[in-house]
Write a protein that holds these residues in place. Structure first.
Motif, mmCIF file in Angstrom:
data_model
loop_
_atom_site.group_PDB
_atom_site.id
_atom_site.type_symbol
_atom_site.label_atom_id
_atom_site.label_comp_id
_atom_site.label_asym_id
_atom_site.label_seq_id
_atom_site.Cartn_x
_atom_site.Cartn_y
_atom_site.Cartn_z
ATOM 1 N N THR B 61 30.819 23.824 51.717
ATOM 2 C CA THR B 61 31.922 23.479 51.062
ATOM 3 C C THR B 61 33.204 24.255 50.985
ATOM 4 O OG1 THR B 61 32.504 22.517 48.742
ATOM 5 C CG2 THR B 61 31.341 24.811 49.030
ATOM 6 N N LEU B 62 34.253 23.777 50.379
ATOM 7 C CA LEU B 62 35.231 24.677 50.442
ATOM 8 C C LEU B 62 35.409 25.877 49.218
ATOM 9 C CD1 LEU B 62 37.951 21.744 50.375
ATOM 10 C CD2 LEU B 62 37.468 23.064 52.275
ATOM 11 N N PRO B 63 35.924 26.927 49.551
ATOM 12 C CA PRO B 63 35.880 27.865 48.407
ATOM 13 C C PRO B 63 36.735 27.270 47.227
ATOM 14 C CG PRO B 63 37.039 28.630 50.417
ATOM 15 C CD PRO B 63 36.871 27.482 50.673
ATOM 16 N N ALA B 64 36.081 27.075 46.185
ATOM 17 C CA ALA B 64 36.583 26.286 44.908
ATOM 18 C C ALA B 64 35.677 26.591 43.926
ATOM 19 C CB ALA B 64 36.674 24.865 45.266
ATOM 20 N N GLY B 65 36.359 26.408 42.653
ATOM 21 C CA GLY B 65 35.479 26.669 41.460
ATOM 22 C C GLY B 65 36.421 26.521 40.231
ATOM 23 N N TYR B 66 35.611 26.696 38.939
ATOM 24 C CA TYR B 66 36.398 26.451 37.790
ATOM 25 C C TYR B 66 37.559 27.531 37.498
ATOM 26 C CZ TYR B 66 32.896 23.075 36.600
ATOM 27 O OH TYR B 66 31.984 21.858 36.703
#
Lengths: 174, 174
Positions: B61-66
């Motif tokens: 996945t892409l580096p991403a988060g809340y």
């Protein structure tokens, strides 16, 4: 804001303080909230609502409010325009995105037009009207972000990124 | 997700069901959450992380988060890239905004480059690497939104508004 049985604690396995209930252990995660709204333009004028509710009752602002669960950002912007200004909108893309980290908000503001003639004060507004640019009551605008968005609209900038208002830590728009 | 003392109720003066504690009356307001992330490109390749945690452990996945309280969206995107890929980024504006109403998310995805050479698996990643477009393991991508963002990036479109992915109710990008 929290009942007395809540207190700030760092839950196991985490690195941030959260409000935790001392009775049942419920962790009240708080996340940034999304505000959606619109600068509605017609014949070079912009629509403002005079607030019937606190905070800032009696002051003017854009139709905007918290995005609810189950909505897209567009749906939220359309709902808020209906609730506050009894206006049916056509959205013309995002004008600006403002991160207001201090109060945990991300605001997504659209450019919009009336899709149907007519508007009126909804239950949260005392009055709704279009203002020519020179008539906007700048001293009676409810929130800084409404001022930023109005100025972004007037500048017609295709992109606000990298040039945020001085009192925001602002973000891209288009 | 809620302790047994919570139950769905419509609080006084509201029109939506909320989870309410039967012991202390605490109302657990749930709002849509903001996910921030980046498509990090270098020499025509894009950076992906193989997830070390559930959901979708082992998928890319892409580096991403809340987004966390107190952060701007840019700060959140930079933090996630550091946590998941030990990468320091330069952000190049917003690529896309996706409303995924079904799961209560609004995703804000940036175009980005490495501000400094170097990257590595952070604690939530098994592996981090750049993929040429033809080498992206499409069947092992963790989330639909990562696929949408990769495709938006590859199309180089300045604006995705009005042409969202078929399985999203998508939104503006630039």
């Amino acid at each position: 804001m929290y009942p007395a049985n809540f207190s700030p604690q760092i839950p196991d396995g985490e690195d941030r303080t959260r409000q935790v209930c001392g009775q049942c252990g419920f962790i009240a995660y708080e996340n940034p909230k999304i505000v959606v709204g619109s600068v509605i333009a017609q014949d070079g004028k912009v629509l403002l609502c005079r607030r019937a509710i606190e905070p800032r009752r009696g002051y003017w602002t854009l139709p905007a409010g918290y995005l609810e669960l189950g909505e897209t950002v567009e749906e939220g912007a359309l709902r808020e325009a209906w609730e506050e200004a009894r206006a049916k909108l056509e959205l013309d893309g995002i004008l600006a995105i403002y991160s207001i980290a201090r109060i945990g908000q991300v605001q997504i503001i659209y450019r919009a037009r009336l899709a149907e003639p007519g508007f009126a004060a909804g239950p949260e507004s005392l009055e709704v009207r279009f203002f020519a640019w020179g008539d906007i009551p700048w001293d009676e605008i409810a929130f800084p972000s409404a001022r930023w968005a109005l100025k972004a609209w007037s500048e017609g900038s295709p992109l606000i990124a990298g040039n945020p208002p001085q009192d925001a830590r602002g973000t891209a728009g288009l």
